[in-house]
Design a protein around this motif. Structure first.
Motif, PDB file in Angstrom:
ATOM      1  N   PRO A 149     115.778  48.416  70.636  1.00 33.88           N
ATOM      2  CA  PRO A 149     116.090  49.285  69.502  1.00 33.88           C
ATOM      3  C   PRO A 149     117.324  50.160  69.758  1.00 33.88           C
ATOM      4  CG  PRO A 149     114.214  50.146  70.715  1.00 33.88           C
ATOM      5  CD  PRO A 149     114.539  48.804  71.305  1.00 33.88           C
ATOM      6  N   ASN A 150     117.805  50.199  70.985  1.00 32.86           N
ATOM      7  CA  ASN A 150     118.936  51.046  71.362  1.00 32.86           C
ATOM      8  C   ASN A 150     120.273  50.324  71.339  1.00 32.86           C
ATOM      9  OD1 ASN A 150     117.161  53.251  71.939  1.00 32.86           O
ATOM     10  ND2 ASN A 150     116.588  52.148  73.786  1.00 32.86           N
ATOM     11  N   GLY A 151     120.274  49.025  70.997  1.00 35.96           N
ATOM     12  CA  GLY A 151     121.507  48.245  70.987  1.00 35.96           C
ATOM     13  C   GLY A 151     122.073  48.070  69.598  1.00 35.96           C
ATOM     14  N   PHE A 152     123.192  47.397  69.523  1.00 40.50           N
ATOM     15  CA  PHE A 152     123.849  47.105  68.255  1.00 40.50           C
ATOM     16  C   PHE A 152     123.029  46.073  67.493  1.00 40.50           C
ATOM     17  CE2 PHE A 152     127.019  44.654  65.791  1.00 40.50           C
ATOM     18  CZ  PHE A 152     127.429  45.657  64.932  1.00 40.50           C
ATOM     19  N   MET A 153     122.568  46.447  66.323  1.00 37.81           N
ATOM     20  CA  MET A 153     121.751  45.580  65.475  1.00 37.81           C
ATOM     21  C   MET A 153     120.522  45.041  66.215  1.00 37.81           C
ATOM     22  SD  MET A 153     124.684  43.703  63.193  1.00 37.81           S
ATOM     23  CE  MET A 153     123.488  42.974  62.091  1.00 37.81           C
ATOM     24  N   GLY A 154     119.946  45.882  67.096  1.00 35.24           N
ATOM     25  CA  GLY A 154     118.713  45.516  67.786  1.00 35.24           C
ATOM     26  C   GLY A 154     118.880  44.594  68.974  1.00 35.24           C
ATOM     27  N   GLU A 155     120.102  44.408  69.427  1.00 42.06           N
ATOM     28  CA  GLU A 155     120.387  43.511  70.557  1.00 42.06           C
ATOM     29  C   GLU A 155     121.163  44.259  71.642  1.00 42.06           C
ATOM     30  OE1 GLU A 155     119.938  39.952  70.761  1.00 42.06           O
ATOM     31  OE2 GLU A 155     118.681  40.069  68.966  1.00 42.06           O
ATOM     32  N   GLY A 156     121.006  43.815  72.880  1.00 38.57           N
ATOM     33  CA  GLY A 156     121.764  44.342  74.001  1.00 38.57           C
ATOM     34  C   GLY A 156     122.131  43.227  74.962  1.00 38.57           C
ATOM     35  N   MET A 157     123.043  43.511  75.864  1.00 39.55           N
ATOM     36  CA  MET A 157     123.438  42.577  76.922  1.00 39.55           C
ATOM     37  C   MET A 157     123.366  43.326  78.251  1.00 39.55           C
ATOM     38  SD  MET A 157     124.477  39.622  75.563  1.00 39.55           S
ATOM     39  CE  MET A 157     125.719  38.861  76.580  1.00 39.55           C
ATOM     40  N   LEU A 158     122.932  42.638  79.274  1.00 42.55           N
ATOM     41  CA  LEU A 158     122.935  43.219  80.608  1.00 42.55           C
ATOM     42  C   LEU A 158     124.332  43.108  81.206  1.00 42.55           C
ATOM     43  CD1 LEU A 158     119.674  41.705  82.131  1.00 42.55           C
ATOM     44  CD2 LEU A 158     119.975  43.938  81.030  1.00 42.55           C
ATOM     45  N   ASP A 159     124.679  44.027  82.081  1.00 42.37           N
ATOM     46  CA  ASP A 159     125.895  43.902  82.874  1.00 42.37           C
ATOM     47  C   ASP A 159     125.493  43.440  84.268  1.00 42.37           C
ATOM     48  OD1 ASP A 159     127.870  44.610  81.011  1.00 42.37           O
ATOM     49  OD2 ASP A 159     127.355  46.719  81.237  1.00 42.37           O
ATOM     50  N   LYS A 160     126.261  42.492  84.787  1.00 44.87           N
ATOM     51  CA  LYS A 160     125.999  41.927  86.112  1.00 44.87           C
ATOM     52  C   LYS A 160     127.094  42.419  87.054  1.00 44.87           C
ATOM     53  CE  LYS A 160     125.634  37.346  88.218  1.00 44.87           C
ATOM     54  NZ  LYS A 160     125.676  35.907  87.903  1.00 44.87           N
ATOM     55  N   TYR A 161     126.658  43.031  88.161  1.00 48.48           N
ATOM     56  CA  TYR A 161     127.597  43.549  89.161  1.00 48.48           C
ATOM     57  C   TYR A 161     127.443  42.799  90.467  1.00 48.48           C
ATOM     58  CZ  TYR A 161     128.787  47.511  86.225  1.00 48.48           C
ATOM     59  OH  TYR A 161     129.249  48.294  85.198  1.00 48.48           O
ATOM     60  N   ARG A 162     128.574  42.489  91.102  1.00 47.55           N
ATOM     61  CA  ARG A 162     128.614  41.893  92.438  1.00 47.55           C
ATOM     62  C   ARG A 162     128.699  43.026  93.435  1.00 47.55           C
ATOM     63  NH1 ARG A 162     128.025  36.534  93.702  1.00 47.55           N
ATOM     64  NH2 ARG A 162     128.546  35.291  91.903  1.00 47.55           N
ATOM     65  N   MET A 163     127.737  43.094  94.353  1.00 46.67           N
ATOM     66  CA  MET A 163     127.655  44.159  95.357  1.00 46.67           C
ATOM     67  C   MET A 163     127.986  43.563  96.730  1.00 46.67           C
ATOM     68  SD  MET A 163     126.514  46.508  93.283  1.00 46.67           S
ATOM     69  CE  MET A 163     126.048  47.799  94.409  1.00 46.67           C
ATOM     70  N   TYR A 164     128.718  44.316  97.531  1.00 44.48           N
ATOM     71  CA  TYR A 164     129.075  43.846  98.879  1.00 44.48           C
ATOM     72  C   TYR A 164     129.297  45.050  99.783  1.00 44.48           C
ATOM     73  CZ  TYR A 164     133.588  44.846  96.778  1.00 44.48           C
ATOM     74  OH  TYR A 164     134.625  45.469  96.127  1.00 44.48           O
ATOM     75  N   TRP A 165     129.208  44.822 101.070  1.00 44.17           N
ATOM     76  CA  TRP A 165     129.492  45.862 102.055  1.00 44.17           C
ATOM     77  C   TRP A 165     129.948  45.200 103.334  1.00 44.17           C
ATOM     78  CZ3 TRP A 165     124.597  44.881 100.220  1.00 44.17           C
ATOM     79  CH2 TRP A 165     123.682  44.344 101.129  1.00 44.17           C
ATOM     80  N   GLU A 166     130.661  45.958 104.150  1.00 50.47           N
ATOM     81  CA  GLU A 166     131.194  45.433 105.408  1.00 50.47           C
ATOM     82  C   GLU A 166     130.057  44.975 106.294  1.00 50.47           C
ATOM     83  OE1 GLU A 166     133.771  47.008 109.172  1.00 50.47           O
ATOM     84  OE2 GLU A 166     134.301  47.757 107.173  1.00 50.47           O
ATOM     85  N   GLY A 167     130.157  43.766 106.805  1.00 53.65           N
ATOM     86  CA  GLY A 167     129.127  43.214 107.673  1.00 53.65           C
ATOM     87  C   GLY A 167     127.968  42.588 106.918  1.00 53.65           C
ATOM     88  N   GLY A 168     127.975  42.701 105.586  1.00 55.24           N
ATOM     89  CA  GLY A 168     126.916  42.093 104.784  1.00 55.24           C
ATOM     90  C   GLY A 168     127.036  40.578 104.795  1.00 55.24           C
ATOM     91  N   LYS A 169     125.906  39.903 104.704  1.00 54.28           N
ATOM     92  CA  LYS A 169     125.912  38.437 104.732  1.00 54.28           C
ATOM     93  C   LYS A 169     126.684  37.857 103.562  1.00 54.28           C
ATOM     94  CE  LYS A 169     121.294  38.233 106.607  1.00 54.28           C
ATOM     95  NZ  LYS A 169     119.955  37.746 106.380  1.00 54.28           N
ATOM     96  N   ASP A 170     126.359  38.284 102.368  1.00 51.51           N
ATOM     97  CA  ASP A 170     127.041  37.819 101.183  1.00 51.51           C
ATOM     98  C   ASP A 170     127.065  38.918 100.142  1.00 51.51           C
ATOM     99  OD1 ASP A 170     125.337  34.879 101.420  1.00 51.51           O
ATOM    100  OD2 ASP A 170     124.114  36.582 101.339  1.00 51.51           O
ATOM    101  N   THR A 171     127.519  38.522  98.984  1.00 53.92           N
ATOM    102  CA  THR A 171     127.450  39.448  97.862  1.00 53.92           C
ATOM    103  C   THR A 171     126.081  39.305  97.208  1.00 53.92           C
ATOM    104  OG1 THR A 171     128.431  37.791  96.420  1.00 53.92           O
ATOM    105  CG2 THR A 171     129.922  39.404  97.384  1.00 53.92           C
ATOM    106  N   LEU A 172     125.639  40.379  96.609  1.00 54.50           N
ATOM    107  CA  LEU A 172     124.370  40.375  95.876  1.00 54.50           C
ATOM    108  C   LEU A 172     124.671  40.717  94.434  1.00 54.50           C
ATOM    109  CD1 LEU A 172     122.266  42.527  98.378  1.00 54.50           C
ATOM    110  CD2 LEU A 172     122.184  40.044  98.112  1.00 54.50           C
ATOM    111  N   ASP A 173     123.898  40.172  93.519  1.00 59.67           N
ATOM    112  CA  ASP A 173     124.051  40.497  92.106  1.00 59.67           C
ATOM    113  C   ASP A 173     122.987  41.502  91.692  1.00 59.67           C
ATOM    114  OD1 ASP A 173     126.157  38.707  91.814  1.00 59.67           O
ATOM    115  OD2 ASP A 173     124.848  37.066  91.221  1.00 59.67           O
ATOM    116  N   ILE A 174     123.417  42.537  90.988  1.00 61.46           N
ATOM    117  CA  ILE A 174     122.515  43.550  90.437  1.00 61.46           C
ATOM    118  C   ILE A 174     122.708  43.542  88.916  1.00 61.46           C
ATOM    119  CG2 ILE A 174     122.046  46.042  90.263  1.00 61.46           C
ATOM    120  CD1 ILE A 174     121.146  45.041  92.916  1.00 61.46           C
ATOM    121  N   TYR A 175     121.591  43.498  88.191  1.00 64.42           N
ATOM    122  CA  TYR A 175     121.610  43.520  86.732  1.00 64.42           C
ATOM    123  C   TYR A 175     121.294  44.929  86.244  1.00 64.42           C
ATOM    124  CZ  TYR A 175     121.550  38.463  87.121  1.00 64.42           C
ATOM    125  OH  TYR A 175     121.867  37.161  87.421  1.00 64.42           O
TER     126      TYR A 175
END
Length: 116
Positions: A71-97
């Motif tokens: 109910p909080n989106g445009f015309m009753g719809e929303g989209m998630l944003d996907k972020y790529r997370m990384y840090w020094e020494g980390g195995k890989d990138t992780l996705d956070i929604y």
């Protein structure tokens, strides 16, 4: 919600749910779209995270995905944003929604720590 500074939330609890933030069915709900602060709230949340051993975390927005009804989106719809997370020494990138339409309790996702 409390802040470390104007661009960083103070996160005090770690989620016990391993899907929190990692699964598009269980995104981090930062809210703010109704107040035009959705993108800022997303950054405030991401800026609060550190790697598992306190490493500085980097991120970039990988795009929007995963339409859903809200109910909080445009015309009753929303989209998630996907972020790529990384840090020094980390195995890989992780996705956070992240959902900027709906508010929820903000917690540190499993595998991260929080800035103090």
């Amino acid at each position: 919600m409390s802040f470390l500074d104007e661009d960083t939330y103070r996160l005090t609890e770690t989620s016990s749910d391993k899907t929190y933030g990692y699964n598009r069915a269980n995104p981090v709900n930062v809210g703010g779209s109704g107040e035009n602060s959705g993108p800022l709230n997303e950054r405030r949340f991401l800026n609060a995270l550190l790697g598992p051993n306190g490493e500085r975390v980097g991120y970039h927005r990988a795009g929007s995905c995963c339409g859903f009804k809200t109910p909080n989106g445009f015309m009753g719809e929303g989209m998630l944003d996907k972020y790529r997370m990384y840090w020094e020494g980390g195995k890989d990138t992780l996705d956070i929604y992240v959902n900027m339409y709906d508010k929820g309790d903000l917690k540190v996702p499993v595998g991260f720590t929080a800035k103090k």
